[in-house]
Design an enzyme around this catalytic site. Structure first.
Site, PDB file in Angstrom:
ATOM      1  N   LYS A  21      -0.680  -3.897   7.112  1.00  0.00           N
ATOM      2  CA  LYS A  21       0.676  -3.175   6.514  1.00  0.00           C
ATOM      3  C   LYS A  21       0.701  -1.630   7.239  1.00  0.00           C
ATOM      4  O   LYS A  21       1.968  -1.384   7.430  1.00  0.00           O
ATOM      5  CB  LYS A  21       0.070  -2.925   5.077  1.00  0.00           C
ATOM      6  CG  LYS A  21       0.927  -2.291   4.154  1.00  0.00           C
ATOM      7  CD  LYS A  21       0.771  -2.710   2.628  1.00  0.00           C
ATOM      8  CE  LYS A  21      -0.110  -2.048   1.946  1.00  0.00           C
ATOM      9  NZ  LYS A  21      -0.022  -0.502   1.958  1.00  0.00           N
ATOM     10  N   SER A  22      -0.135  -1.148   7.267  1.00  0.00           N
ATOM     11  CA  SER A  22      -0.052   0.230   8.021  1.00  0.00           C
ATOM     12  C   SER A  22       0.710  -0.006   9.642  1.00  0.00           C
ATOM     13  O   SER A  22       1.599   0.800   9.748  1.00  0.00           O
ATOM     14  CB  SER A  22      -1.553   1.018   8.211  1.00  0.00           C
ATOM     15  OG  SER A  22      -2.194   1.224   7.007  1.00  0.00           O
ATOM     16  N   GLY A  94       3.854   4.054  -0.846  1.00  0.00           N
ATOM     17  CA  GLY A  94       3.796   5.483  -0.649  1.00  0.00           C
ATOM     18  C   GLY A  94       3.710   5.673   0.903  1.00  0.00           C
ATOM     19  O   GLY A  94       4.393   6.679   1.319  1.00  0.00           O
ATOM     20  N   SER A 168      -5.649  12.338   5.099  1.00  0.00           N
ATOM     21  CA  SER A 168      -4.661  11.297   4.608  1.00  0.00           C
ATOM     22  C   SER A 168      -3.789  10.844   6.195  1.00  0.00           C
ATOM     23  O   SER A 168      -3.224  11.963   6.667  1.00  0.00           O
ATOM     24  CB  SER A 168      -3.797  11.976   3.809  1.00  0.00           C
ATOM     25  OG  SER A 168      -2.436  11.168   3.480  1.00  0.00           O
ATOM     26  N   GLN A 170      -1.120   9.367   5.919  1.00  0.00           N
ATOM     27  CA  GLN A 170       0.122   9.406   5.699  1.00  0.00           C
ATOM     28  C   GLN A 170       0.551  10.794   5.865  1.00  0.00           C
ATOM     29  O   GLN A 170       1.758  11.051   6.330  1.00  0.00           O
ATOM     30  CB  GLN A 170       0.495   8.815   4.125  1.00  0.00           C
ATOM     31  CG  GLN A 170       0.321   7.668   3.844  1.00  0.00           C
ATOM     32  CD  GLN A 170       0.467   7.117   2.561  1.00  0.00           C
ATOM     33  OE1 GLN A 170       0.709   7.963   1.676  1.00  0.00           O
ATOM     34  NE2 GLN A 170       0.463   5.697   2.372  1.00  0.00           N
ATOM     35  N   ASP A 314      -9.032   2.036   0.966  1.00  0.00           N
ATOM     36  CA  ASP A 314      -8.102   0.741   0.174  1.00  0.00           C
ATOM     37  C   ASP A 314      -9.080  -0.491  -0.193  1.00  0.00           C
ATOM     38  O   ASP A 314      -8.742  -1.386  -0.960  1.00  0.00           O
ATOM     39  CB  ASP A 314      -6.933   0.282   1.073  1.00  0.00           C
ATOM     40  CG  ASP A 314      -6.066   1.400   1.165  1.00  0.00           C
ATOM     41  OD1 ASP A 314      -5.766   2.328   0.455  1.00  0.00           O
ATOM     42  OD2 ASP A 314      -5.288   1.265   2.288  1.00  0.00           O
ATOM     43  N   LYS A 341      -3.765   6.711  -5.951  1.00  0.00           N
ATOM     44  CA  LYS A 341      -3.228   5.427  -5.300  1.00  0.00           C
ATOM     45  C   LYS A 341      -2.218   4.960  -6.266  1.00  0.00           C
ATOM     46  O   LYS A 341      -1.869   5.530  -7.031  1.00  0.00           O
ATOM     47  CB  LYS A 341      -4.241   4.762  -4.796  1.00  0.00           C
ATOM     48  CG  LYS A 341      -5.357   5.214  -3.842  1.00  0.00           C
ATOM     49  CD  LYS A 341      -4.664   5.584  -2.379  1.00  0.00           C
ATOM     50  CE  LYS A 341      -5.434   6.149  -1.484  1.00  0.00           C
ATOM     51  NZ  LYS A 341      -4.643   6.687  -0.288  1.00  0.00           N
ATOM     52  N   ARG A 345      -7.219   4.339  -9.484  1.00  0.00           N
ATOM     53  CA  ARG A 345      -8.213   3.172  -9.371  1.00  0.00           C
ATOM     54  C   ARG A 345      -9.678   3.543  -9.956  1.00  0.00           C
ATOM     55  O   ARG A 345     -10.427   2.494 -10.262  1.00  0.00           O
ATOM     56  CB  ARG A 345      -8.495   2.862  -7.727  1.00  0.00           C
ATOM     57  CG  ARG A 345      -7.202   2.133  -7.334  1.00  0.00           C
ATOM     58  CD  ARG A 345      -6.929   1.745  -5.973  1.00  0.00           C
ATOM     59  NE  ARG A 345      -5.786   1.196  -5.634  1.00  0.00           N
ATOM     60  CZ  ARG A 345      -5.234   0.814  -4.453  1.00  0.00           C
ATOM     61  NH1 ARG A 345      -5.932   1.381  -3.500  1.00  0.00           N
ATOM     62  NH2 ARG A 345      -4.188   0.125  -4.363  1.00  0.00           N
TER      63      ARG A 345
HETATM   64  C1  S3P Z   1      -2.069   4.407   4.649  1.00  0.00           C
HETATM   65  C2  S3P Z   1      -2.915   5.432   4.574  1.00  0.00           C
HETATM   66  C3  S3P Z   1      -3.689   5.496   3.309  1.00  0.00           C
HETATM   67  C4  S3P Z   1      -3.812   4.159   2.771  1.00  0.00           C
HETATM   68  C5  S3P Z   1      -2.587   3.497   2.626  1.00  0.00           C
HETATM   69  C6  S3P Z   1      -2.002   3.219   3.754  1.00  0.00           C
HETATM   70  C7  S3P Z   1      -1.179   4.612   6.009  1.00  0.00           C
HETATM   71  O1  S3P Z   1      -3.182   6.447   2.405  1.00  0.00           O
HETATM   72  O2  S3P Z   1      -4.404   4.401   1.513  1.00  0.00           O
HETATM   73  O3  S3P Z   1      -2.726   2.256   1.945  1.00  0.00           O
HETATM   74  O4  S3P Z   1      -0.441   3.530   6.130  1.00  0.00           O
HETATM   75  O5  S3P Z   1      -1.029   5.569   6.521  1.00  0.00           O
HETATM   76  P1  S3P Z   1      -3.401   7.945   2.898  1.00  0.00           P
HETATM   77  O6  S3P Z   1      -3.073   8.211   4.038  1.00  0.00           O
HETATM   78  O7  S3P Z   1      -2.632   8.803   1.940  1.00  0.00           O
HETATM   79  O8  S3P Z   1      -4.949   8.117   2.317  1.00  0.00           O
END
Ligand code: S3P
Length: 437
Positions: A21-22, A94, A168, A170, A314, A341, A345
């Protein structure tokens, strides 16, 4: 939608999981910002990543689906995106919202982002804060920290040396993506290393990105299109691997899983719990991959905390299921991020596993579980959180009696083939039945 889950007596064989996914999100975003074509193979065609595709199309990238998981994206270049005509709908994702905010911060136009009820509750100030310091403007709920949010980007943005209070990816990625439109280098320093897919892919697209200890620095410059092969998602494989470790006699292989070391905390923890794990390594593009095999065995408790947490954040829902079946007290700490999240959770695991007769001690920054405990079949609910739905299904496979997991449509956000994949490993018996009620 709900799942009726029966205890499984056999779990064996080989499976594949859909694309990471990422990495899929990043391929779509970098493809849109690059000059020239990008070919993506193995893109995750699940709701979250399709939101990102729709968003980059709305911003003017030319996207063609050439086959299952195969996309050609002709980028608009760093300065070629256009103002979207409508609100950008991020759904449950997110990553779509936060990474897009980073992209939009450096675009000299206005855009509005929204999402579903869960995403509208999640904190966005962690990205709008640093992006505003670089020169973008945000207007939205809760002082510009919750969706719906309007962003008015600027170019050039100012460079920034950002000390992130959270580990993070993200946040880190949003600042790095904004940095592509800055007038000087941007850097992000993290309290612990988070997944580094953005850094790897940015380099593959020709960006100058340097990692020194806890700090990543990007020097602005154009991106050029590239070919990306997306490995299988270890966060989806986690459900199959934990199920394989728990079901007596189980032996499960998941092929071509991404094993980037910033993502493999699950494997370290299963190893520490005594799981029998095999791993055949390979490499594709910028990311390591492996075929992973697990064989069922009695598990022992372990401690999870510190820098390990971002490497398995995750996977905590399904690890909590493993912990309940393991001998001794498993403590998960330093994981308060779990409360923001797709659902809270920590609270959800204590509540829903409690409904299966498993006692989970809820702590502010994690949980403690003493095992082995039996899962009792019953009625549980995902709360609209895909990883809770799948973790509770794994618990149901090991339970006494039938389990009804309610609110399971959310599984389509990351792993649409979850049910047929597990049923195939179970052999002839359909242990999970999707029920439209
Ligand atoms: C992700 C980073 C994680 C993860 C999310 C996907 C990403 O979140 O929990 O499912 O693709 O960068 P955080 O970066 O907020 O921890």
């Amino acid at each position: 939608m709900r799942f009726r889950v029966r205890p499984v007596t056999r779990l064996a064989g080989a499976a594949v999981v859909p694309g990471d996914k990422s990495i899929s999100h990043r391929a779509a975003l970098l493809g849109a910002l690059a000059e020239g074509p990008t070919e993506v193979h193995g893109y995750l065609e699940a709701e979250d990543c399709l939101r990102t595709i729709a968003a980059v199309q709305a911003l003017g990238a030319d996207v063609t689906r050439k086959g299952p998981g195969h996309y050609r994206i002709v980028g608009a270049g760093l300065a070629g995106l256009r103002e979207p005509e409508d609100v950008l709908e991020c759904g449950n994702s997110g990553t779509t919202a936060r990474l897009l905010l980073g992209v939009l911060a450096g675009q000299p136009f206005c855009a509005t982002l929204t999402g579903d009820a869960s995403l509208r509750r999640r904190p966005m100030g962690r990205v709008t804060g640093p992006l505003a310091r670089m020169g973008a403007a945000f207007l939205g709920r809760a002082g510009g920290t919750q969706l719906p949010l309007a962003v008015r980007g600027a170019r050039p943005l100012s460079g920034l040396a950002y000390e992130s209070p959270v580990a993070s990816a993200q946040v880190k990625s949003a600042v790095l993506l904004a940095g592509l439109a800055a007038d000087g280098p941007v850097s992000v320093t993290e309290p612990a290393p988070s997944r580094d897919h953005s850094e790897r892919m940015l380099r593959r697209f020709g960006a100058r990105v340097e990692t020194r200890g806890p700090t990543v620095t990007l020097t602005p410059g154009p991106l050029s299109g590239a070919t990306v092969h997306v490995p299988g998602d270890i966060s989806s494989a986690a459900f199959l691997l934990v199920a394989g470790a728990l079901v007596p006699g189980g032996r499960v292989t998941v092929a071509r899983v991404g094993v980037n070391p910033t993502r493999t905390g699950l494997l370290d923890v299963l190893g520490a719990m005594g799981a029998r794990l095999g791993r055949a390594e390979g490499r594709e593009d910028a990311e390591p991959v492996a075929d992973l095999t697990v064989e069922a065995t009695g598990l022992a408790a372990t401690e999870i905390g510190g820098a390990l947490v971002p490497r398995l954040i995750d996977e905590v829902p399904v690890l909590a299921v493993a912990a309940a079946a393991a001998r001794g007290r498993t403590l998960i700490r330093d994981a308060a991020e779990l409360r923001v999240k797709e659902s809270d959770r920590i609270a959800a695991l204590a509540r829903e596993l409690g409904r299966m007769g498993v006692r989970v001690e809820e702590r502010p920054d994690g949980l403690a579980v003493t095992g082995p405990q039996r899962f009792r079949g019953g009625r549980v609910a995902s709360g609209g959180d895909h990883r809770m739905a799948m973790a509770l299904t794994v618990a149901g496979l090991c339970a006494d009696g039938e389990t009804l997991v309610e609110d399971t449509a959310c599984v389509a956000t990351s792993f649409p083939q979850f049910v047929p994949t597990l049923n195939a490993l179970a052999g002839t018996e359909a242990v999970i039945v999707e029920d439209g009620a």
